[in-house]
Design a protein around this motif. Sequence first.
Motif: not given
Length: 285
Positions: A1-7, A17-24, A29-32, A74-78
Amino acid sequence: MNIKGSIALVTGASSGIGEATAHRLAMAGYKVYGTSRRGAQAGQRPFQMLALDVTSDESVDAVVRELMRLEGRIDLLVNNAGFGVAPAGAEESSIEQAKAIFETNFFGLVRMTRAVLPHMRRQGSGRIINIGSVLGFLPMPYGALYAATKHAVEGYSESLDHELRTRGIRVSVIEPAYTKTQFDANFLPPDAMLDEYREVRALLDDVLKDVMASADEPTVVADAVLQAAIAVRPKLRYTAGSLANRLRLLRRFAPAGVLDAGIRKDLRLDIPTVSPPLVHSGKQS
């Protein structure tokens, strides 16, 4: 995936885990956007927090509408939000408690997926990453309900990935083992406790404290999420950490009896916790 500009949208992102994932993801380069029941909280984070209750259709729809208003895609849902019940016999949880854990751990994930899929289909692209567990492919004695939710996540995710891959959308499951978070501190007590399980509950509390001392950091899981998110050809399953990888290999290659014995040994299930019954000689007085 192209990270730049991805939501990216990460549920249960206030801690662990959720906080660590959002931070990572944000550092990559994701906008989280992270979510929690309480929404924004004090503290510096490289991502915005939104209030979300994954057990509510209205709350889920409102968050996804707001995200589309703000970003238009929205490009990624965790899907990470979830909880567990403290070690206990399966019969020590009422039907209401069983429904509650499925409502969050499984149906919450389904709600979120249904809410974002129309937008991903219109885009012709997207990734959905579900935080599962090694308990999605292993049993957990005295944690049967939690294991059942994670087994459900595995089956749903694999089936969904087959449905969506021709539409440019892929689904992956992350399978961590023990992870150092506040998850175990927030266990719900069983709501139908029986005295027959009192000693084994105490034993398993001690076992859990021992294994958590050497558990993986949440960043291990976050790294696996990022790997799945950016892979050109994502895999369905990603184990997170060396223990999870060993358990996956054991499940695949070890004889069933060996695996069964190992689970019981690790959890100390065959250590007597009550006095054995008196043995009668058969003679009558």
